[in-house]
Structure formats: structure tokens, C-alpha cells
Design an enzyme around this catalytic site. Structure first.
Site, PDB file in Angstrom:
ATOM      1  N   PRO A   1       0.831  -1.207   0.000  1.00 43.27           N
ATOM      2  CA  PRO A   1       0.000   0.000   0.000  1.00 43.27           C
ATOM      3  C   PRO A   1       0.863   1.255   0.000  1.00 43.27           C
ATOM      4  CG  PRO A   1       0.162  -0.869   2.219  1.00 43.27           C
ATOM      5  CD  PRO A   1       0.898  -1.841   1.331  1.00 43.27           C
ATOM      6  N   GLU A   2       0.223   2.391  -0.212  1.00 46.21           N
ATOM      7  CA  GLU A   2       0.929   3.671  -0.241  1.00 46.21           C
ATOM      8  C   GLU A   2       1.492   4.037   1.123  1.00 46.21           C
ATOM      9  OE1 GLU A   2       2.257   7.345  -2.030  1.00 46.21           O
ATOM     10  OE2 GLU A   2       1.828   5.307  -2.713  1.00 46.21           O
TER      11      GLU A   2
END
Length: 594
Positions: free
Chosen positions: A503-504
Site C-alpha cells: 500500500p501507499e
């Protein structure tokens, strides 16, 4: 006693309140909605006036900022009156006596007037452009482009001094002996060819590609101009992978279409510097042409450059969201290697002097807890919001200090010490171990550690490994181990998702570790940082797990991000049926696949 009546701006009288009125609620004076609105406007105006006075009235402290130990670094690039320069060509600022103080104020005011005039000129030019029709604008651009080309033909390219260049390693010099490794490498080359061919077919000349819509794409990070960002970014990857026909196509497009003299919109300085970095391997002359266009970005009261500069007018500005118009540490930090190398290539000391000036200014500034905040105001020379991150907004500053030392053949000891001091503060204040034993790098926000790590921060594992050799106090083993721990944490952020893509951003609190919590942090946009750290760790340790982790990431990208028109980011790595963001980022070809 009767309360005096209130007279609204409308002139209508508000009924007075008598002592007996309280016992009869239906007789109480009330304000109409329109009258309430007028009173609210008056109150708002008063508050605005107070805050305006607080923030915008002259601040005597800024006239004394030259007494903060910055005398020899502030405004060195603005020419002083004759006879006011020291042998190095910089403005002499004494800071003593009324005469000197008066002269300083005049110089400062003159600089402000110049910047204001530049902005006014650019604004007037924009207004004039808006009055013209699309056909008129196209004709004007074509005329100007033809004129510039004619002038360039008459002048000819500026001669650049011959400089020794390192031997470029050929694509076949490192063929792996193991058949399975060669097969995996060929698969990555095939992914690169699919990404490039899709861009070539559907987005040629545009900055990026929308692989689902099968058309070109651009965002404001590129200044909304079509500069062929994917072409420029991908050149060295194409060459390294032996895709020479594709490389030649890109080379020809740059020769024929990449023209900095007719780009009139503001361009992101960080992006333009990455263009310089790629171009000087292919076209030194074009790299120098672009670098010359970037120099006006440094015309600020402190020499800290604007984030964006109009390549035509030279007028610069910063992002509106960046802490009251501040410049960003990662952006002006990323200029270092390219500008130093440009001086090496051209013999022009201006590039080197610009970035060395930034380094000198930063060295004289106070840093909270030894940390570098992400925001620095180019007008005042003061830090903006006290937010420190090794990921977004801060990353390249630290990375390029280390690489400046390496590129100097380890002679730039000032860069190395600045890096070591920064990493020591980062380790003391930002690096922690979670309850589950995962080492992570948090973010410092106004005296508080946020236990969140971004995908961008994952590059630091490789940086620690790269900087292990040469670290002070015989701590090479310590930093190599720290790099391995960061690599492990970032691998966990991938492994704990459904798609096996990271994920970011991911958190380490409330019982969750290496997992994204917010929906707007669950996306993956083809980023390279985790794979970059795997690569460094493989190179330094030859532990096969890093190659395996890299291969797993490549397989996940090919499985979940590949579409018929290229590769796309996904919006939720925890969903087994993710939606696409429909953007093939230029850095996917420039970094991730490389």
C-alpha cells in the site's frame, strides 16, 4: 433602563428591548436572516482585519535576519552595485552601521520589486494570451518555434569542453549464468516492451499513458505540458535492457520534438532535473539548454529555488499547499548531483555554486532535534511546518547527500558528514521497533512521532546499506543490518495484502502492523522503492531471498496491474477484485522495471 438600539448598515432600526419584554417571549426582538448575515459579514471583516494586521504588517525581525549567521550565504547570486563584491563574486553583507542596514534594506526591497515585476509581467502575458483564439495561439506558437529554430541554426550549438566519460558497460557484459535467472530477466524485458509499445501506440509524445482509455495522460506534476516524460525517463532503461530499436525511437523524438524554448507553462523543477539527469547521457547540449532555463528558479531572496519555473519567462512559484508557499526539501535536495555534474560537463561553475549555496545555508540553520523539516520558505529563509519525513517531501535530500559523496570518489566529506548527522538524528527520533518486532521509520510532526511509514520511505533500506561503508565509528555492520530490517518490514507490507503489492502507507498502532488503515492509503501506483531496497540488499549481501522477493513483486505486478494497453496502478491492494487507476506512471519504466 432601556438598552440602546442597534443600527444595522441597512438603516432599519432594530426594536429596543424593554425590561418587561423578557416575560413575553413572543414580543422579544429578533434579527431577520438578512440582518444576521450582515452582522456576520461585519464580524468576519473585523476578524480578517485583525489577522491581516497580525500576518501582513511589516515585521521588523525580517530586517534583522542577516544577523542570524547567514551573512555570507544570503543573496549571493544577485548582482550587487559596482565595488560591492568580494573576490568570490558574492554580495558583501556587513550588517554594521546605519548605512549598511539602509543599503541592505534597499537591496532587499529592490529584489522584492524585481520578483513582483516578473510576476506582474507573467500575469499580463497570460491575460493577453487568454484574449486570443485557439487558432491565433497555435499560429503564434508555430511562428515563435520557427524563429527559435532559425536562431539556433544561425548561432549553432554552444561548444562544450571535452570531458572524460566512464566506460559504458554493454548489455551483454553481465549475462547471468543460471538459466532460471536469465528467464526471469527476459520476462522483465518483455514487461518493459509491453509498457513501451503501449505508450508508443497510444500516448506517444504525451507525458504518460492511460492504459485502459488507451490515450495520453498528463498531470500538474509536469506543468501540464507535453514533454514526453515517459520517453525521457525510459531511455536508460531501454538501453540497459538491450531494446536498441526502442531507444532509437525515443532518441529521435527528443531530437525533433523536445523544445524547451517554446514551453510557456510552469514546469516542476524536480521533474525537469530528472530530465537533465537522463539527457546528459544522450544529449549534452539539450541537457545544458534545459539547465539554463532552470537557473531563474534560484532568483529568490535566499537562493532556495522555487518548485516550479516557467521555462519561457523564467518566473517561478511554489505549490500553494506547501506550508504557506514553502519550497520542499526533497525537491531542492534532488538538484545536487545533476547540477554538480553539469559543471563537470560544461566547465560552467554556476550550477555547482547554486547547489553549494543551498548546502551552506542549511548548514547554518537551526534544526529541531537535528532533523530537517520538509518545508523551507524561499523568501525568509525560515523553516515552514515542522514536519520531517524520510519518505515523501524529504527522501531525495538524504539520498543525494550520500550519492554526492560517492560520485566525488568519496572526497566530498562535507556531504558525507551532513548525511551522517542527518541519519543519526533520524535514527534517534524517527526509527522505532513495533510490538511485533518490525523496524519502521515514522514521521515527525510538530514534536510528535506518527507511527506511520510510507511506501516512498522504503527506499531507505537500500540507502542505509549503500551508506554502510564509510559510516562513522565503525558502524558499517549496524547500518547494513538496519537496511535489512527495513527491507523485511517493507516486504511484510506487501505480504500482508491480498495482491502481494504494498500500500501507499501503513501504520503500526492499534494492534495493526504494516497494514494500511485508511482507504486512501491502500493503493499501489507501480512504485519502485521496495524493489529498489531489495536490489541494494541483494547486491551487498547476495542473500537469495531478496531476489525472490523482487521476483514475487514482479509476478504480482504482471498479474494484477497488466492490461491490454500497458500497466495500471490499482486502488486497493487488499481487494481480490481491485479497480484500476488507469495511469501508467513514467517512473514505472524509469525505475521499477529497471
Amino acid at each position: 433602563m432601556t438598552t440602546p438600539a442597534l443600527l444595522p448598515l441597512s438603516g432599519r432600526r432594530i426594536p429596543t428591548l424593554s425590561p418587561g419584554a423578557a416575560s413575553f417571549p413572543h414580543h422579544r426582538a429578533t434579527l431577520r436572516l438578512s440582518e444576521k448575515f450582515i452582522l456576520l459579514l461585519i464580524l468576519s471583516a473585523f476578524i480578517t482585519l485583525c489577522f491581516g494586521a497580525f500576518f501582513f504588517l511589516p515585521d521588523n525581525s525580517k530586517h534583522k535576519r542577516f544577523d542570524l549567521g547567514l551573512e555570507d550565504v544570503l543573496i549571493p547570486h544577485i548582482e550587487a552595485p559596482k565595488g560591492a563584491k568580494h573576490p568570490g563574486g558574492q554580495v558583501v553583507i556587513h550588517g554594521q552601521g546605519d548605512h549598511d542596514e539602509h543599503r541592505h534594506r534597499e537591496e532587499e526591497e529592490s529584489l522584492r520589486d524585481k520578483i513582483r515585476a516578473d510576476h506582474e509581467r507573467a500575469l499580463q502575458e497570460a491575460k493577453e494570451k487568454l484574449r486570443k483564439s485557439r487558432d491565433e495561439l497555435r499560429a503564434e506558437i508555430q511562428t515563435e518555434k520557427s524563429k527559435v529554430l532559425e536562431d539556433l541554426k544561425k548561432e549553432g550549438p554552444k561548444p562544450l569542453p571535452p570531458v572524460p566519460m566512464p566506460k559504458v558497460v554493454g548489455v551483454n557484459d553481465g549475462d547471468p549464468g543460471e538459466p532460471d535467472i536469465k528467464e526471469k530477466r527476459d520476462k522483465i524485458r518483455e514487461m518493459m516492451k509491453h509498457a513501451w509499445d503501449s505508450y508508443r501506440q497510444y500516448g506517444w509524445g504525451h507525458n504518460e499513458l492511460k492504459p485502459l482509455a488507451k490515450k495520453g495522460h498528463s498531470t500538474n506534476i509536469f506543468g501540464n505540458s507535453q514533454m514526453g516524460a515517459t520517453i525521457v525517463d525510459a531511455l536508460d532503461s531501454l538501453y540497459m535492457m538491450g531494446l536498441h530499436d526502442e531507444f532509437k525511437d525515443g532518441q529521435e523524438w527528443i531530437e525533433q520534438n523536445l523544445d524547451f524554448s517554446v514551453v510557456s507553462r510552469a514546469q516542476n523543477l524536480c521533474f525537469c532535473t530528472s530530465v537533465v539527469k537522463t539527457l546528459y547521457f544522450v544529449f549534452k547540449v539539450k541537457a545544458v539548454q534545459l539547465a539554463e532555463k532552470l537557473l531563474p528558479a534560484f532568483n529568490t531572496p535566499t537562493g532556495i529555488p522555487w518548485a516550479m519555473v516557467n521555462l519561457k519567462s523564467g518566473v517561478g512559484r511554489n505549490w500553494g499547499w506547501a506550508s504557506a508557499g514553502s519550497s520542499i526539501l526533497a525537491e531542492f535536495g534532488t538538484l545536487h548531483m545533476e547540477f554538480v555534474h553539469l559543471t563537470y560537463l560544461t566547465g560552467n561553475p554556476a550550477y555547482y555554486q547554486k547547489v553549494m549555496h543551498i548546502r551552506k545555508l542549511l548548514a547554518k540553520m537551526d534544526r529541531p532535534n537535528g532533523l530537517y523539516p520538509n518545508y523551507l520558505n524561499p523568501r525568509t529563509g525560515r523553516w515552514g511546518q515542522h514536519h520531517t519525513s524520510v519518505g515523501g517531501l524529504g527522501d531525495s535530500f538524504y539520498e543525494y547527500l550520500l550519492k554526492a559523496w560517492l560520485m566525488s570518489d568519496k572526497t566530498d566529506t562535507e556531504a558525507r558528514k551532513t548525511y551522517d548527522d542527518a541519519i543519526e538524528a533520524i535514527e534517534r527520533h524517527l526509527i522505532r521497533k513495533s510490538n511485533g518486532g518490525l523496524t519502521f521509520i515514522g514521521e515527525w510532526k510538530n514534536g510528535h512521532l506518527e507511527r506511520k511509514m510510507g511506501h516512498l520511505t522504503c527506499f531507505a533500506g537500500g540507502m542505509f546499506a549503500l551508506g554502510a561503508d564509510g559510516s562513522p565509528d565503525d558502524k558499517a555492520g549496524h547500518y547494513l543490518q538496519l537496511g535489512a530490517e527495513i527491507a523485511h518490514t517493507c516486504h511484510e507490507s506487501y505480504d500482508r495484502t491480498v495482491l502481494k503489492l504494498g500500500p501507499e502507507a501503513f501504520k503500526f498502532d492499534s494492534g495493526l502492523e504494516a497494514v494500511a488503515v485508511r482507504q486512501n492509503e491502500k493503493y499501489y501506483i507501480l512504485r519502485p522503492e521496495v524493489i529498489e531496497t531489495y536490489w541494494y540488499m541483494w547486491r551487498f549481501t547476495h542473500d537469495p531471498k531478496y531476489r525472490q522477493w523482487g521476483w514475487e513483486a514482479a509476478q504480482a505486478i504482471d498479474k494484477y496491474c497488466r492490461v491490454s494497453g500497458g500497466f495500471s496502478g490499482v486502488k486497493d491492494v487488499y481487494s481480490s477484485n481491485p479497480t484500476y487507476d488507469d495511469v501508467q506512471q513514467s517512473f514505472f519504466l524509469a525505475e521499477t522495471l529497471k
